[in-house]
Design a protein around this motif. Sequence first.
Motif, mmCIF file in Angstrom:
data_model
loop_
_atom_site.group_PDB
_atom_site.id
_atom_site.type_symbol
_atom_site.label_atom_id
_atom_site.label_comp_id
_atom_site.label_asym_id
_atom_site.label_seq_id
_atom_site.Cartn_x
_atom_site.Cartn_y
_atom_site.Cartn_z
ATOM 1 N N ALA A 1 0.915 -1.151 0.011
ATOM 2 C CA ALA A 1 0.099 -0.108 0.144
ATOM 3 C C ALA A 1 1.026 1.235 -0.085
ATOM 4 N N SER A 2 0.380 2.064 -0.402
ATOM 5 C CA SER A 2 0.831 3.776 -0.253
ATOM 6 C C SER A 2 -0.055 4.482 0.709
ATOM 7 N N TRP A 3 0.367 5.491 1.395
ATOM 8 C CA TRP A 3 0.107 6.216 2.584
ATOM 9 C C TRP A 3 0.361 7.684 2.207
ATOM 10 N N ALA A 4 -0.511 8.360 2.514
ATOM 11 C CA ALA A 4 -0.458 9.824 2.254
ATOM 12 C C ALA A 4 -1.192 10.823 3.563
ATOM 13 N N ARG A 5 -0.782 11.930 3.543
ATOM 14 C CA ARG A 5 -1.315 12.677 4.739
ATOM 15 C C ARG A 5 -2.113 14.155 4.134
ATOM 16 N N SER A 6 -3.064 14.445 4.175
ATOM 17 C CA SER A 6 -3.486 15.880 3.947
ATOM 18 C C SER A 6 -3.100 16.949 4.722
ATOM 19 N N LEU A 7 -2.596 17.902 3.894
ATOM 20 C CA LEU A 7 -1.913 19.075 4.686
ATOM 21 C C LEU A 7 -2.738 20.380 5.126
ATOM 22 N N ALA A 8 -3.930 20.190 4.687
ATOM 23 C CA ALA A 8 -4.800 21.473 4.923
ATOM 24 C C ALA A 8 -4.940 21.846 6.507
ATOM 25 N N ASP A 9 -4.901 20.734 7.174
ATOM 26 C CA ASP A 9 -5.138 20.885 8.603
ATOM 27 C C ASP A 9 -3.908 20.389 9.433
ATOM 28 N N PHE A 10 -2.956 20.281 8.812
ATOM 29 C CA PHE A 10 -1.734 19.396 9.487
ATOM 30 C C PHE A 10 -1.193 20.199 10.401
ATOM 31 N N SER A 11 -0.828 19.576 11.659
ATOM 32 C CA SER A 11 -0.376 20.227 12.849
ATOM 33 C C SER A 11 0.294 19.078 13.799
ATOM 34 N N LEU A 12 1.420 19.387 14.307
ATOM 35 C CA LEU A 12 1.971 18.489 15.365
ATOM 36 C C LEU A 12 1.590 18.827 16.729
ATOM 37 N N ARG A 13 0.340 19.540 16.885
ATOM 38 C CA ARG A 13 -0.232 19.663 18.158
ATOM 39 C C ARG A 13 -0.676 18.153 18.764
ATOM 40 N N GLY A 14 -0.818 18.411 20.135
ATOM 41 C CA GLY A 14 -1.601 17.131 20.673
ATOM 42 C C GLY A 14 -0.636 16.071 21.021
ATOM 43 N N THR A 15 -1.222 15.197 22.019
ATOM 44 C CA THR A 15 -0.377 14.165 22.699
ATOM 45 C C THR A 15 0.238 13.147 21.811
#
Length: 332
Positions: free
Chosen positions: A111-125
């Motif tokens: 499989a391939s995997w992707a991350r949408s960037l519109a709401d990307f954030s490193l906040r959170g635990t």
Amino acid sequence: MTGILTTGNPALHAIRTYTSAENPSSFLAVSEGNRYFQLPGHEGVIVYRRSGRFLVQFGGPFAPAASYRPLLDGFVAMAREEGLEVVSVQVQQADAPIYADRGFTVNQVGASWARSLADFSLRGTKFMQLRNKISRALRAGLVISEATDDRWFPALREIDQVWLRDKGEHARPLEYLVGQYGDAMQPHRRMFIGFIDEAPVGYISYSPVFGSRSGWMHDLSRRLPSRLPGIMEAINVHAIETFRTEGSAWLHFGFTPFSGLRRECELPGHDRGFRRLMELLWHHGEAVYPAQSQLAYKDKWAPDLFVPEYVAFHGSASIAGFAHIFRASNAF
């Protein structure tokens, strides 16, 4: 009917133009060393390499709908005329039923995997450990910059050599299903480099992704062996923020063999024995490909898009054909 070796321009046009190029790894089609099958009177190309008695095709035909099936049929006919067999890798979900209808045995291979960037954030635990690793790298003096020319490429080649030696005496640089840099297609890519004391210590190359989920693919990445964590993660965050500023919608992490195997993704007529082999390689195939460690890195970024990918054997599933995919990729 003709199979020809070209500079890559026909493939570049095809992956930019045709919806069949939804493959997130489609830019690998333009790599040096690829061959391109073209059919007179039809637009589009098939990308392949020769390995032993096999033609190892990458992806489906990159072609308009009217040319898709004639290209595939013509490619198989060319192979038959030359006494060769066809195996296709990174066939996409939309391609898979067409291949099955054309006499291929089709199985999910990863499989391939992707991350949408519109709401990307490193906040959170859930990103706490990732943030801490990045902070350590930056506190140690890591500075990240995008290379706008090739002056750092000799230093990056040295990193490649050190990285490869660190993998062991039998390690080989992979090709075909991973990207390149420094070739004629380099102006289309992006290169981000991490420096400590003004010397490169790691880099990530990003390739363009076309289609409905356009953006960039996290492709080739190398670093000097170091106990300092967070170098590659910090480079990737820097690139993500750059892409977000530019309005890019997706960051793709590329294909991971043996990962994301789901029974509901298999087609009727798939080979059950080959399915069991893929499951075995996911659990115990580190020597073939480090799938679990590769997916662990991708999981750090909380990907929200899963794309099943397939292998297609013309005729029956073949261990020899599967092995030649890795041989064509210089894995052995």
